[in-house]
Design a protein around this motif. Sequence first.
Motif, mmCIF file in Angstrom:
data_model
loop_
_atom_site.group_PDB
_atom_site.id
_atom_site.type_symbol
_atom_site.label_atom_id
_atom_site.label_comp_id
_atom_site.label_asym_id
_atom_site.label_seq_id
_atom_site.Cartn_x
_atom_site.Cartn_y
_atom_site.Cartn_z
ATOM 1 N N LEU A 134 0.804 -1.226 0.000
ATOM 2 C CA LEU A 134 0.000 0.000 0.000
ATOM 3 C C LEU A 134 0.838 1.278 0.000
ATOM 4 N N VAL A 135 2.052 1.230 0.460
ATOM 5 C CA VAL A 135 2.878 2.442 0.530
ATOM 6 C C VAL A 135 3.221 2.930 -0.866
ATOM 7 N N GLY A 136 3.694 2.046 -1.723
ATOM 8 C CA GLY A 136 4.051 2.433 -3.085
ATOM 9 C C GLY A 136 2.842 2.906 -3.871
ATOM 10 N N MET A 137 1.711 2.220 -3.692
ATOM 11 C CA MET A 137 0.505 2.618 -4.404
ATOM 12 C C MET A 137 0.060 4.013 -3.980
ATOM 13 N N LEU A 138 0.058 4.273 -2.688
ATOM 14 C CA LEU A 138 -0.360 5.592 -2.204
ATOM 15 C C LEU A 138 0.594 6.687 -2.663
ATOM 16 N N LEU A 139 1.886 6.406 -2.671
ATOM 17 C CA LEU A 139 2.853 7.391 -3.169
ATOM 18 C C LEU A 139 2.633 7.672 -4.655
#
Length: 117
Positions: free
Chosen positions: A89-94
């Motif tokens: 989820l971190v990469g997607m949100l970034l």
Amino acid sequence: MRVRRGHRPRGAIACVAVAGVEIGYFPLAQVGLLPVQGVSGAATVLLALALVGCAARMWAVPARAHSSGAAAIVLGVLSYPFANLGGFLVGMLLALVGGALAVAWRPPTVQAAGSGG
């Protein structure tokens, strides 16, 4: 034409580039296991490279940052099912935040010659 400092969407570039690095980190942490990961590992690496490419295009052609931002948003959404839940989820949100910043960014207007400003 030379692009001056401050005439690039630096926040968007940083978010999208970090998203690409974060999404691509886990499958490339042990390259020897990449064949074992199969299609999922290859899709993850391709998504990560595409995000880094979007960031590079935003840097090279800042006037067209909105199209790279839209591509980063699409790639961020695609990373959820194809790339370890979007890099946990971190990469997607970034990618989504960086893409939204790029879509919202507009290049500064050029003042007419001789306007005295």
